[in-house]
Design an enzyme around this catalytic site. Structure first.
Site, PDB file in Angstrom:
ATOM      1  N   LYS A  75      -0.605  32.794  28.395  1.00 49.07           N
ATOM      2  CA  LYS A  75      -0.881  32.569  26.968  1.00 49.07           C
ATOM      3  C   LYS A  75      -0.485  31.147  26.569  1.00 49.07           C
ATOM      4  CE  LYS A  75       3.445  33.611  24.801  1.00 49.07           C
ATOM      5  NZ  LYS A  75       4.267  34.085  23.768  1.00 49.07           N
ATOM      6  N   LYS A  89       4.596  27.579  23.359  1.00 51.16           N
ATOM      7  CA  LYS A  89       5.449  26.404  23.139  1.00 51.16           C
ATOM      8  C   LYS A  89       6.263  26.081  24.389  1.00 51.16           C
ATOM      9  CE  LYS A  89       6.465  28.395  18.654  1.00 51.16           C
ATOM     10  NZ  LYS A  89       7.416  29.103  17.843  1.00 51.16           N
ATOM     11  N   LYS A 141      10.969  34.780  30.560  1.00 54.63           N
ATOM     12  CA  LYS A 141      11.805  33.659  30.119  1.00 54.63           C
ATOM     13  C   LYS A 141      12.973  33.436  31.068  1.00 54.63           C
ATOM     14  CE  LYS A 141      10.555  33.238  25.326  1.00 54.63           C
ATOM     15  NZ  LYS A 141      10.927  33.236  23.922  1.00 54.63           N
TER      16      LYS A 141
HETATM   17  P1  TYM Z   1       6.878  33.706  18.383  1.00 53.73           P
HETATM   18  O1  TYM Z   1       7.631  32.781  17.510  1.00 53.73           O
HETATM   19  O2  TYM Z   1       6.886  33.496  19.845  1.00 53.73           O
HETATM   20  O3  TYM Z   1       5.372  33.769  17.911  1.00 53.73           O
HETATM   21  C1  TYM Z   1       5.038  33.984  16.545  1.00 53.73           C
HETATM   22  C2  TYM Z   1       3.769  34.814  16.452  1.00 53.73           C
HETATM   23  O4  TYM Z   1       2.701  34.139  17.132  1.00 53.73           O
HETATM   24  C3  TYM Z   1       2.111  35.027  18.068  1.00 53.73           C
HETATM   25  N1  TYM Z   1       1.654  34.227  19.224  1.00 53.73           N
HETATM   26  C4  TYM Z   1       0.411  34.280  19.703  1.00 53.73           C
HETATM   27  N2  TYM Z   1      -0.666  34.973  19.321  1.00 53.73           N
HETATM   28  C5  TYM Z   1      -1.805  34.777  20.028  1.00 53.73           C
HETATM   29  N3  TYM Z   1      -1.898  33.937  21.075  1.00 53.73           N
HETATM   30  C6  TYM Z   1      -0.839  33.217  21.490  1.00 53.73           C
HETATM   31  N4  TYM Z   1      -0.953  32.371  22.515  1.00 53.73           N
HETATM   32  C7  TYM Z   1       0.387  33.364  20.786  1.00 53.73           C
HETATM   33  N5  TYM Z   1       1.619  32.808  20.931  1.00 53.73           N
HETATM   34  C8  TYM Z   1       2.386  33.357  19.956  1.00 53.73           C
HETATM   35  C9  TYM Z   1       3.218  35.996  18.447  1.00 53.73           C
HETATM   36  O5  TYM Z   1       2.696  37.190  18.962  1.00 53.73           O
HETATM   37  C10 TYM Z   1       3.906  36.195  17.110  1.00 53.73           C
HETATM   38  O6  TYM Z   1       3.227  37.150  16.328  1.00 53.73           O
HETATM   39  N6  TYM Z   1      10.018  37.511  18.379  1.00 53.73           N
HETATM   40  C11 TYM Z   1       8.948  36.897  17.657  1.00 53.73           C
HETATM   41  C12 TYM Z   1       9.346  36.478  16.251  1.00 53.73           C
HETATM   42  C13 TYM Z   1       9.953  37.584  15.487  1.00 53.73           C
HETATM   43  C14 TYM Z   1       9.271  38.651  14.852  1.00 53.73           C
HETATM   44  C15 TYM Z   1      10.309  39.460  14.278  1.00 53.73           C
HETATM   45  C16 TYM Z   1       7.928  38.994  14.713  1.00 53.73           C
HETATM   46  C17 TYM Z   1      11.294  37.749  15.293  1.00 53.73           C
HETATM   47  N7  TYM Z   1      11.510  38.883  14.563  1.00 53.73           N
HETATM   48  C18 TYM Z   1       9.992  40.592  13.564  1.00 53.73           C
HETATM   49  C19 TYM Z   1       7.628  40.157  13.997  1.00 53.73           C
HETATM   50  C20 TYM Z   1       8.658  40.950  13.419  1.00 53.73           C
HETATM   51  C21 TYM Z   1       8.513  35.661  18.398  1.00 53.73           C
HETATM   52  O7  TYM Z   1       9.241  35.115  19.176  1.00 53.73           O
HETATM   53  O8  TYM Z   1       7.305  35.202  18.061  1.00 53.73           O
END
Ligand code: TYM
Length: 338
Positions: free
Chosen positions: A201, A204, A112
């Site tokens: 991957k 967004k 990032k």
């Molecule tokens: P975030 O918001 O980027 O993504 C949310 C969830 O979606 C999964 N994900 C994917 N899985 C498969 N293929 C993809 N292309 C893909 N893009 C996103 C992510 O692995 C995630 O499970 N930091 C985290 C949010 C968070 C969180 C937490 C998660 C904050 N606190 C505590 C678990 C526990 C995040 O930015 O995910």
């Protein structure tokens, strides 16, 4: 019941990767686990790029999406991270138990920060939030003492850091303060790749959205993205991630949306070409998105508020009790008790 915690950032519209990597699992697990699923709105400001109006709208929409995909507020504790002030406070405490080296090593931080332009003098204005984000994530998890954290593969390193921080604090203060959570990554949806570039991957924050399916976009736009997804010239439906990564990614998506096995899909299309396969996948996506988008529209702001209110007291009690316990162990004076 074993306990689950997980969340998603409301940074912009949800992607198909988000659904297949996380929400699909949440829905499947809700009958058998005690679930704490939240909107990670505090995480959404870590890049400093989101406007207040966008943040508010995306947050409410993410609750709607959870519901539209089938999370049942009678079974799942659905909440908004910032409504539990304990996350930010525990995040600060954990940050003070973490080294700069650990945070600098996080791949997501490196990826990032690489997207922030360098100034003419070679320096970069990086938001500190990007760096300390994993300690907030550790707080999100450790506050609720979960057994498991279901996520996509890109979050694995952050969960490992969470485990390390928890173990370190337990050892340092000679306590069993934090339960050490296990990660759950479901193989099939673990990493959905960009439709135009199978090396990255689906995300967004991709610079071009050509290869990213946003779940709330007009359905024909998303189906067109499938039909024009990059493929090789072999024209053979074969699951080989190294040699045919583009088609392997589409087969993976097909498998997740249809619940057919990869072998069954390869057999079904053994004598057909990419055109037929992509058309069928686009049809699958169309059905999936129509049903989701129909439901999404039915939840008004009042309903969303009711859902959030429903679990508020229970979630708050757990978060507050854990934070109080941590504060006490770390030596903070509780004036109500002294
Ligand atoms: P975030 O918001 O980027 O993504 C949310 C969830 O979606 C999964 N994900 C994917 N899985 C498969 N293929 C993809 N292309 C893909 N893009 C996103 C992510 O692995 C995630 O499970 N930091 C985290 C949010 C968070 C969180 C937490 C998660 C904050 N606190 C505590 C678990 C526990 C995040 O930015 O995910």
């Amino acid at each position: 019941m074993k306990r689950i915690v997980s969340g998603i950032q409301p940074t912009s519209g949800l992607t198909l990767g988000n659904y297949l990597g996380s929400i699909k699992q949440f829905v499947q697990m809700q009958d058998n686990y005690e679930m704490f699923i939240f909107v990670a709105d505090l995480h959404a400001i870590t890049t400093g790029l989101i406007s207040p109006e966008e943040l508010r709208q995306n947050t409410l929409n993410l609750v709607r999406s959870y519901l539209a995909f089938g999370l049942d507020p009678n079974k799942v504790n659905l909440f908004i991270q910032s409504t539990m002030k304990e996350h930010a406070e525990l995040g600060y405490l954990l940050m003070c138990q973490t080294t700069l080296g650990e945070l600098n090593r996080m791949t997501q931080f490196k990826d990032k920060s690489a997207k922030f332009q360098k100034e003419a003098n070679g320096t970069q204005k990086l938001p500190t939030g990007l760096l300390i984000y994993p300690t907030l994530m550790a707080a999100d998890i450790l506050l609720y003492s979960p057994d498991y954290v279901p996520v996509g593969i890109d979050q694995k390193q952050h969960i490992e850091l969470t485990r390390n921080i928890a173990e370190r604090i337990n050892n340092k203060f000679k306590t069993e303060l934090f339960k050490i959570p296990d990660i759950i990554i479901k193989k099939e949806g673990a990493k959905i790749m960009d439709l135009c570039d199978p090396k990255v991957k689906m995300s967004k924050s991709a610079t071009t959205h050509k290869g990213v399916i946003f779940l709330n976009d007009p359905i024909d736009v998303s189906c067109k993205k499938i039909l024009s997804a990059k493929t090789d010239s072999l024209n053979k439906i074969n699951y080989d991630v190294d040699q045919q990564p583009e088609i392997a990614n589409l087969i993976n998506i097909y498998s997740c949306l249809s619940d057919m096995t990869i072998d069954d899909i390869c057999n079904k299309y053994a004598n057909l070409g990419y055109k037929e396969f992509k058309q069928d996948l686009a049809n699958l996506l169309q059905d999936f998105l129509s049903s989701y988008q129909e439901k999404f529209k039915t939840y008004n702001d009042d309903y969303v508020r009711d859902v959030i209110e429903k679990s508020y007291t229970k979630v708050k009690e757990i978060a507050k009790a854990k934070l109080d316990e941590v504060l006490e162990k770390l030596g903070f004076v509780n004036y109500e008790k002294c």
